[in-house]
Design a protein around this motif. Sequence first.
Motif, PDB file in Angstrom:
ATOM      1  N   ILE A  88       0.892  -1.159   0.000  1.00 31.82           N
ATOM      2  CA  ILE A  88       0.000   0.000   0.000  1.00 31.82           C
ATOM      3  C   ILE A  88       0.928   1.206   0.000  1.00 31.82           C
ATOM      4  O   ILE A  88       1.685   1.407   0.937  1.00 31.82           O
ATOM      5  CB  ILE A  88      -0.922   0.007   1.236  1.00 31.82           C
ATOM      6  CG1 ILE A  88      -1.834  -1.229   1.219  1.00 31.82           C
ATOM      7  CG2 ILE A  88      -1.746   1.289   1.280  1.00 31.82           C
ATOM      8  CD1 ILE A  88      -2.680  -1.398   2.464  1.00 31.82           C
ATOM      9  N   MET A  89       0.896   1.956  -1.069  1.00 30.68           N
ATOM     10  CA  MET A  89       1.827   3.072  -1.238  1.00 30.68           C
ATOM     11  C   MET A  89       1.532   4.182  -0.237  1.00 30.68           C
ATOM     12  O   MET A  89       0.413   4.312   0.256  1.00 30.68           O
ATOM     13  CB  MET A  89       1.751   3.616  -2.670  1.00 30.68           C
ATOM     14  CG  MET A  89       2.053   2.567  -3.746  1.00 30.68           C
ATOM     15  SD  MET A  89       3.590   1.634  -3.494  1.00 30.68           S
ATOM     16  CE  MET A  89       4.784   2.887  -3.869  1.00 30.68           C
ATOM     17  N   GLY A  90       2.552   5.016   0.032  1.00 29.19           N
ATOM     18  CA  GLY A  90       2.393   6.146   0.938  1.00 29.19           C
ATOM     19  C   GLY A  90       2.685   5.781   2.374  1.00 29.19           C
ATOM     20  O   GLY A  90       3.154   4.690   2.673  1.00 29.19           O
ATOM     21  N   THR A  91       2.412   6.716   3.259  1.00 31.55           N
ATOM     22  CA  THR A  91       2.684   6.502   4.682  1.00 31.55           C
ATOM     23  C   THR A  91       1.395   6.669   5.492  1.00 31.55           C
ATOM     24  O   THR A  91       0.493   7.413   5.096  1.00 31.55           O
ATOM     25  CB  THR A  91       3.729   7.514   5.207  1.00 31.55           C
ATOM     26  OG1 THR A  91       3.255   8.833   4.946  1.00 31.55           O
ATOM     27  CG2 THR A  91       5.071   7.334   4.536  1.00 31.55           C
ATOM     28  N   PRO A  92       1.333   5.987   6.636  1.00 27.33           N
ATOM     29  CA  PRO A  92       0.156   6.123   7.506  1.00 27.33           C
ATOM     30  C   PRO A  92      -0.001   7.562   7.988  1.00 27.33           C
ATOM     31  O   PRO A  92       0.962   8.335   8.010  1.00 27.33           O
ATOM     32  CB  PRO A  92       0.462   5.189   8.678  1.00 27.33           C
ATOM     33  CG  PRO A  92       1.487   4.233   8.157  1.00 27.33           C
ATOM     34  CD  PRO A  92       2.285   5.011   7.149  1.00 27.33           C
TER      35      PRO A  92
END
Length: 150
Positions: A88-92
């Motif tokens: 899942i791309m990106g950051t939390p």
Amino acid sequence: TTALDVTIQAQILELMGEMKERYNMSVILITHDLGVISSLCTRVIVMYGGLIMEEGTVDDIFYRTGHPYSAGLLASIPKRSREKLVPIMGTPPDLLNPPVGCPFAARCSHAMKLCREYRPELTQVGPGHKSACWLHNKSVKIHRKEVWPV
């Protein structure tokens, strides 16, 4: 059970399953292990950024996914031993300064303007199956990646 030996983990989960059946009791299990969920649970609540994103039966979550985050979790499970993981791309999100809208919007390929500005409520997507996603909310009109309340 995360820090346990695989054999001990299996024994504990088997014992939990036996007790659940024998005493007709409910078990609340908090885990990231989708294999454990599929073998032990009947209902599932998927959380992200401290909020419920989707809830339903195991079949709802695994076969009729209603939220893009749930779909991302399932896509990240390798199907074959040499298959590449789909991250899942990106950051939390920063939970000290949570986003105003959907906490998954910054990582979601379906995100619309509305997703970043307003937090969606859990919406019925099937019998006993709910999703907190604007894609399922019939009170909005979708037009060219922008969404406006009706």
